[in-house]
Scaffold this active site. Structure first.
Site, PDB file in Angstrom:
ATOM      1  N   ASN A   1      42.706  98.368 -27.882  1.00 48.18           N
ATOM      2  CA  ASN A   1      41.509  99.030 -27.327  1.00 48.18           C
ATOM      3  C   ASN A   1      40.511  99.455 -28.410  1.00 48.18           C
ATOM      4  O   ASN A   1      39.331  99.673 -28.118  1.00 48.18           O
ATOM      5  CB  ASN A   1      41.886 100.256 -26.474  1.00 48.18           C
ATOM      6  CG  ASN A   1      42.507  99.894 -25.144  1.00 48.18           C
ATOM      7  OD1 ASN A   1      43.254 100.681 -24.553  1.00 48.18           O
ATOM      8  ND2 ASN A   1      42.223  98.713 -24.638  1.00 48.18           N
TER       9      ASN A   1
ATOM     10  N   ASP B   1      45.576 100.686 -15.288  1.00 46.26           N
ATOM     11  CA  ASP B   1      44.591  99.630 -15.498  1.00 46.26           C
ATOM     12  C   ASP B   1      43.600  99.586 -14.340  1.00 46.26           C
ATOM     13  O   ASP B   1      43.947  99.918 -13.205  1.00 46.26           O
ATOM     14  CB  ASP B   1      45.332  98.282 -15.616  1.00 46.26           C
ATOM     15  CG  ASP B   1      44.476  97.210 -16.266  1.00 46.26           C
ATOM     16  OD1 ASP B   1      43.364  97.518 -16.728  1.00 46.26           O
ATOM     17  OD2 ASP B   1      44.923  96.056 -16.274  1.00 46.26           O
TER      18      ASP B   1
HETATM   19  C1  FPP Z   1      42.251 100.523 -18.265  1.00 47.44           C
HETATM   20  O1  FPP Z   1      41.058 100.315 -17.598  1.00 47.44           O
HETATM   21  C2  FPP Z   1      42.388 101.835 -18.830  1.00 47.44           C
HETATM   22  C3  FPP Z   1      42.275 102.151 -20.156  1.00 47.44           C
HETATM   23  C4  FPP Z   1      41.815 101.238 -21.202  1.00 47.44           C
HETATM   24  C5  FPP Z   1      42.670 103.445 -20.652  1.00 47.44           C
HETATM   25  C6  FPP Z   1      43.186 104.409 -19.634  1.00 47.44           C
HETATM   26  C7  FPP Z   1      42.498 105.646 -19.889  1.00 47.44           C
HETATM   27  C8  FPP Z   1      42.314 106.640 -19.011  1.00 47.44           C
HETATM   28  C9  FPP Z   1      42.892 106.691 -17.657  1.00 47.44           C
HETATM   29  C10 FPP Z   1      41.485 107.785 -19.410  1.00 47.44           C
HETATM   30  C11 FPP Z   1      41.953 108.527 -20.640  1.00 47.44           C
HETATM   31  C12 FPP Z   1      43.353 108.947 -20.552  1.00 47.44           C
HETATM   32  C13 FPP Z   1      43.817 110.191 -20.705  1.00 47.44           C
HETATM   33  C14 FPP Z   1      45.289 110.440 -20.726  1.00 47.44           C
HETATM   34  C15 FPP Z   1      42.943 111.354 -20.851  1.00 47.44           C
HETATM   35  P1  FPP Z   1      40.188  99.121 -18.095  1.00 47.44           P
HETATM   36  O2  FPP Z   1      38.995  99.713 -18.773  1.00 47.44           O
HETATM   37  O3  FPP Z   1      40.974  98.167 -18.902  1.00 47.44           O
HETATM   38  O4  FPP Z   1      39.800  98.499 -16.720  1.00 47.44           O
HETATM   39  P2  FPP Z   1      39.370  96.990 -16.452  1.00 47.44           P
HETATM   40  O5  FPP Z   1      40.547  96.131 -16.803  1.00 47.44           O
HETATM   41  O6  FPP Z   1      39.079  97.003 -14.982  1.00 47.44           O
HETATM   42  O7  FPP Z   1      38.151  96.730 -17.293  1.00 47.44           O
END
Ligand code: FPP
Length: 245
Positions: A60, A12
């Site tokens: 998501n 996250d």
């Molecule tokens: C959270 O950050 C992360 C995600 C929603 C997805 C995680 C995805 C990746 C690390 C990239 C794709 C994965 C792979 C395996 C290729 P957020 O966007 O919720 O962050 P925030 O809470 O700060 O907005």
């Protein structure tokens, strides 16, 4: 240092990392993928048997179309670029979640990667994609109910083991340690059944900044925990090998 057999991670903070650097959200996800690549390598070198990453939740799908598209693109690139590494290092890829909802080209790349790595034995890398634990539990209950209705399963023979084997994670041991980055302290519909006795570790570090030093800190903390599985400390010390799982 204690090495968990199964490490699960809620990655996250990509969005906040991007915001802190005055960059678009997708740049945060791009950096997040680089962290994924390095953590996969580190876990493999440490001898962690199972690594499960929450890459895309059922919820998501509700994000802006552009961000969903970017995440799917990054996932496709990740799978292509990691294939050689997975084959060279004996990493088997698995996926959990409603992967049929993924765009067809991504679904096919995934399917191929899962198939090509199926014989690998050094580490199982599980990506949770279009994953929500309540949805997984409902699908498992439905599958078992169908077997009962068809007369091939007796309702009163359903126990923990039967239920676990109907989940997407069948054959994967429960996580020993769960790491969640970015300071949020919740489970967010991740592995609700499987986390029953898992040690939880929360860090303020945003996922793109989660490096080997951060991983070491989490593993050191895990090593300090005493896992009792509902028993007393004395029982645990006396019955080391009989701890229920
Ligand atoms: C959270 O950050 C992360 C995600 C929603 C997805 C995680 C995805 C990746 C690390 C990239 C794709 C994965 C792979 C395996 C290729 P957020 O966007 O919720 O962050 P925030 O809470 O700060 O907005």
């Amino acid at each position: 240092m204690a090495i968990p057999r199964h490490l699960a991670i809620i990655m996250d903070g990509n969005g906040r990392w991007a915001e802190n650097h005055h960059l678009p959200r997708v740049s945060g996800h791009r950096r997040g993928v680089e962290t994924v690549q390095s953590i996969v390598r580190s876990c493999r070198e440490l001898g962690i048997g199972y690594l499960t990453l929450y890459a895309f939740s059922s919820e998501n799908w509700g994000r802006p179309e552009e961000e969903v598209g970017a995440l799917m693109g990054l996932l496709g690139q990740f799978l292509k670029s990691e294939m050689e590494t997975m084959l060279a290092r004996g990493i088997r890829l698995r996926v959990i979640g409603e992967t049929r909802r993924l765009p067809a080209p991504i679904f096919h790349v995934l399917d191929e990667a899962v198939e090509r790595t199926a014989g690998n034995r050094e580490m199982v890398l599980t990506l949770a994609l279009s994953y929500g634990a309540r949805n997984e539990l409902v699908r498992a209950a439905r599958a078992l109910a169908e077997r009962v209705a068809a007369g091939v399963l007796a309702a009163d023979s359903i126990d923990d083991e039967t239920f676990a084997s109907a989940l997407d994670t069948a054959e994967i041991p429960d996580p020993d340690l769960l790491i969640r980055t970015s300071g949020e302290m919740r489970i967010s519909n991740f592995l609700l059944w499987q986390l029953a006795y898992t040690e939880l570790y929360f860090t303020e570090t945003l996922w793109p900044d989660f490096d080997d030093d951060q991983l070491q800190l989490a593993l050191k903390e895990y090593g300090r925990r005493q896992r009792r599985f509902g028993l007393t400390a004395a029982q645990i010390h006396g019955k080391d090998r009989e701890v229920p799982h």
